[in-house]
Scaffold this motif. Structure first.
Motif, PDB file in Angstrom:
ATOM      1  N   GLY A   1      -5.962   3.651   3.153  1.00 53.78           N
ATOM      2  CA  GLY A   1      -4.706   3.080   3.622  1.00 53.78           C
ATOM      3  C   GLY A   1      -3.852   2.554   2.479  1.00 53.78           C
ATOM      4  O   GLY A   1      -2.636   2.772   2.437  1.00 53.78           O
ATOM      5  N   VAL A   2      -4.481   1.853   1.542  1.00 54.50           N
ATOM      6  CA  VAL A   2      -3.765   1.324   0.383  1.00 54.50           C
ATOM      7  C   VAL A   2      -3.184   2.461  -0.454  1.00 54.50           C
ATOM      8  O   VAL A   2      -2.019   2.421  -0.874  1.00 54.50           O
ATOM      9  CB  VAL A   2      -4.689   0.435  -0.460  1.00 54.50           C
ATOM     10  N   VAL A   3      -3.990   3.478  -0.708  1.00 60.11           N
ATOM     11  CA  VAL A   3      -3.510   4.612  -1.508  1.00 60.11           C
ATOM     12  C   VAL A   3      -2.320   5.281  -0.814  1.00 60.11           C
ATOM     13  O   VAL A   3      -1.325   5.643  -1.465  1.00 60.11           O
ATOM     14  CB  VAL A   3      -4.643   5.622  -1.758  1.00 60.11           C
ATOM     15  N   ALA A   4      -2.389   5.436   0.508  1.00 59.19           N
ATOM     16  CA  ALA A   4      -1.284   6.046   1.244  1.00 59.19           C
ATOM     17  C   ALA A   4      -0.011   5.209   1.107  1.00 59.19           C
ATOM     18  O   ALA A   4       1.096   5.752   0.940  1.00 59.19           O
ATOM     19  CB  ALA A   4      -1.662   6.203   2.713  1.00 59.19           C
ATOM     20  N   GLN A   5      -0.148   3.888   1.181  1.00 58.20           N
ATOM     21  CA  GLN A   5       1.019   3.015   1.037  1.00 58.20           C
ATOM     22  C   GLN A   5       1.606   3.112  -0.375  1.00 58.20           C
ATOM     23  O   GLN A   5       2.835   3.141  -0.544  1.00 58.20           O
ATOM     24  CB  GLN A   5       0.629   1.578   1.364  1.00 58.20           C
ATOM     25  N   LEU A   6       0.758   3.154  -1.377  1.00 60.04           N
ATOM     26  CA  LEU A   6       1.228   3.271  -2.753  1.00 60.04           C
ATOM     27  C   LEU A   6       1.922   4.606  -2.991  1.00 60.04           C
ATOM     28  O   LEU A   6       3.011   4.673  -3.575  1.00 60.04           O
ATOM     29  CB  LEU A   6       0.057   3.104  -3.722  1.00 60.04           C
ATOM     30  N   GLU A   7       1.298   5.678  -2.539  1.00 62.01           N
ATOM     31  CA  GLU A   7       1.874   7.000  -2.766  1.00 62.01           C
ATOM     32  C   GLU A   7       3.177   7.175  -2.009  1.00 62.01           C
ATOM     33  O   GLU A   7       4.101   7.836  -2.495  1.00 62.01           O
ATOM     34  CB  GLU A   7       0.855   8.073  -2.388  1.00 62.01           C
ATOM     35  N   ALA A   8       3.295   6.568  -0.815  1.00 59.57           N
ATOM     36  CA  ALA A   8       4.545   6.634  -0.062  1.00 59.57           C
ATOM     37  C   ALA A   8       5.683   5.949  -0.821  1.00 59.57           C
ATOM     38  O   ALA A   8       6.856   6.301  -0.637  1.00 59.57           O
ATOM     39  CB  ALA A   8       4.370   5.994   1.308  1.00 59.57           C
ATOM     40  N   ALA A   9       5.335   4.990  -1.677  1.00 57.70           N
ATOM     41  CA  ALA A   9       6.331   4.284  -2.482  1.00 57.70           C
ATOM     42  C   ALA A   9       6.565   4.964  -3.828  1.00 57.70           C
ATOM     43  O   ALA A   9       7.314   4.446  -4.663  1.00 57.70           O
ATOM     44  CB  ALA A   9       5.893   2.837  -2.697  1.00 57.70           C
ATOM     45  N   GLY A  10       5.918   6.105  -4.055  1.00 58.39           N
ATOM     46  CA  GLY A  10       6.098   6.838  -5.299  1.00 58.39           C
ATOM     47  C   GLY A  10       5.337   6.283  -6.482  1.00 58.39           C
ATOM     48  O   GLY A  10       5.699   6.534  -7.637  1.00 58.39           O
ATOM     49  N   VAL A  11       4.281   5.543  -6.205  1.00 62.77           N
ATOM     50  CA  VAL A  11       3.497   4.900  -7.264  1.00 62.77           C
ATOM     51  C   VAL A  11       2.327   5.793  -7.675  1.00 62.77           C
ATOM     52  O   VAL A  11       1.609   6.321  -6.820  1.00 62.77           O
ATOM     53  CB  VAL A  11       2.962   3.539  -6.775  1.00 62.77           C
ATOM     54  N   ALA A  12       2.141   5.963  -8.974  1.00 64.81           N
ATOM     55  CA  ALA A  12       0.991   6.707  -9.494  1.00 64.81           C
ATOM     56  C   ALA A  12      -0.260   5.852  -9.333  1.00 64.81           C
ATOM     57  O   ALA A  12      -0.257   4.670  -9.703  1.00 64.81           O
ATOM     58  CB  ALA A  12       1.196   7.059 -10.960  1.00 64.81           C
ATOM     59  N   VAL A  13      -1.339   6.435  -8.785  1.00 64.32           N
ATOM     60  CA  VAL A  13      -2.533   5.673  -8.418  1.00 64.32           C
ATOM     61  C   VAL A  13      -3.752   6.147  -9.192  1.00 64.32           C
ATOM     62  O   VAL A  13      -4.016   7.349  -9.289  1.00 64.32           O
ATOM     63  CB  VAL A  13      -2.817   5.805  -6.913  1.00 64.32           C
ATOM     64  N   THR A  14      -4.504   5.190  -9.733  1.00 69.86           N
ATOM     65  CA  THR A  14      -5.836   5.444 -10.279  1.00 69.86           C
ATOM     66  C   THR A  14      -6.842   4.781  -9.359  1.00 69.86           C
ATOM     67  O   THR A  14      -6.783   3.558  -9.164  1.00 69.86           O
ATOM     68  CB  THR A  14      -5.987   4.881 -11.703  1.00 69.86           C
ATOM     69  N   GLU A  15      -7.736   5.554  -8.773  1.00 74.63           N
ATOM     70  CA  GLU A  15      -8.785   5.010  -7.921  1.00 74.63           C
ATOM     71  C   GLU A  15     -10.041   4.809  -8.761  1.00 74.63           C
ATOM     72  O   GLU A  15     -10.620   5.762  -9.272  1.00 74.63           O
ATOM     73  CB  GLU A  15      -9.063   5.946  -6.750  1.00 74.63           C
ATOM     74  N   VAL A  16     -10.438   3.559  -8.902  1.00 77.99           N
ATOM     75  CA  VAL A  16     -11.583   3.235  -9.753  1.00 77.99           C
ATOM     76  C   VAL A  16     -12.887   3.669  -9.105  1.00 77.99           C
ATOM     77  O   VAL A  16     -13.822   4.095  -9.779  1.00 77.99           O
ATOM     78  CB  VAL A  16     -11.586   1.728 -10.071  1.00 77.99           C
ATOM     79  N   GLY A  17     -12.985   3.585  -7.785  1.00 73.92           N
ATOM     80  CA  GLY A  17     -14.190   4.032  -7.090  1.00 73.92           C
ATOM     81  C   GLY A  17     -15.252   2.962  -7.005  1.00 73.92           C
ATOM     82  O   GLY A  17     -15.151   1.889  -7.599  1.00 73.92           O
ATOM     83  N   GLY A  18     -16.295   3.277  -6.251  1.00 72.99           N
ATOM     84  CA  GLY A  18     -17.393   2.346  -6.023  1.00 72.99           C
ATOM     85  C   GLY A  18     -17.291   1.708  -4.665  1.00 72.99           C
ATOM     86  O   GLY A  18     -16.325   0.995  -4.376  1.00 72.99           O
TER      87      GLY A  18
END
Length: 228
Positions: A182-199
């Motif tokens: 959900g967070v990644v979807a919100q960030l990407e909808a705002a045009g933000v480049a995302v790094t997912e650290v994982g875990g």
């Protein structure tokens, strides 16, 4: 001190570092005071900056920090343009999110179930935009995964009605939420480049997890700071 993850990125004002702690430190409010003070001292030494915390309340308030000596606010998002201040977003299954703009404005966001549903990450991005920042990048830290975060069907439907990407199913076939998605979807909808650290915090015993450890769980932190 070795972080679970760390990275340094260039900005127009110098460099900004992002990092996530693990179970070796307990930065939670319920930690023994001596242990928590020692953990904060380790963060200060590792970053060369003064750690700044917030009272996290699962809301959408975002506060601009002018000085590390400011009173700790009740909020779920922190922003600062000040070098030498390390912003912390703490979690034990929720999603810690770190934000860095091209001009060196930085942010730390605590996104739990209510925060994701109500849009705390979007609120932080809107605040950064209002301050004139552009080119925001995000790091999404360790959190409980959708295969582990079981919830009642009604709750899944309620959250997914607002943030569809959160709808998930556990590995044992029951309703779940994937807050990270959900967070990644919100960030990407705002045009933000995302790094997912994982875990996944519940699966990885080197991380704090409330779902796994209950009231005994400590808190890890996402940490972001700008070097002078």
């Amino acid at each position: 001190m070795t972080f679970f993850f760390s990275e340094t990125v260039p900005v127009t004002t110098g460099t900004v570092s992002v990092a996530f702690t693990d179970r070796r430190l307990d930065l939670g409010d319920l930690a023994e005071p001596a242990a928590r003070d020692a953990a904060l001292a380790e963060v200060a030494t590792a970053t060369g900056a003064t750690p700044y915390l917030m009272h996290q309340v699962h809301g959408t308030d975002v506060v601009l920090v002018e000085d590390a000596g400011d009173e700790r606010p009740h909020a779920d998002g922190l922003l600062t343009a000040r070098p030498g201040v390390a912003l912390l977003a703490r979690a034990a299954d929720c999603v810690p999110v770190l934000l860095v703009a091209d001009d060196g404005l930085i942010g730390a966001v605590h996104a739990g179930r209510e925060g994701v549903r109500r849009g705390v990450v979007t609120a932080a991005l809107d605040s950064m935009c209002a301050l004139g920042s552009t080119g925001v990048r995000a790091w999404v830290g360790p959190h409980i995964c959708g295969a582990c975060y079981e919830v009642p069907e009604e709750l899944r439907a309620e959250v997914a009605a607002v943030v569809p990407a959160t709808s998930a199913t556990t590995s044992w076939g029951t309703p779940a939420l994937d807050l990270g998605a959900g967070v990644v979807a919100q960030l990407e909808a705002a045009g933000v480049a995302v790094t997912e650290v994982g875990g996944c915090t519940r699966e990885d015993e080197s991380l704090h997890s409330y779902r796994r450890d209950g009231a005994a769980a400590g808190r890890l932190a996402g940490v972001v700071w700008r070097s002078p």
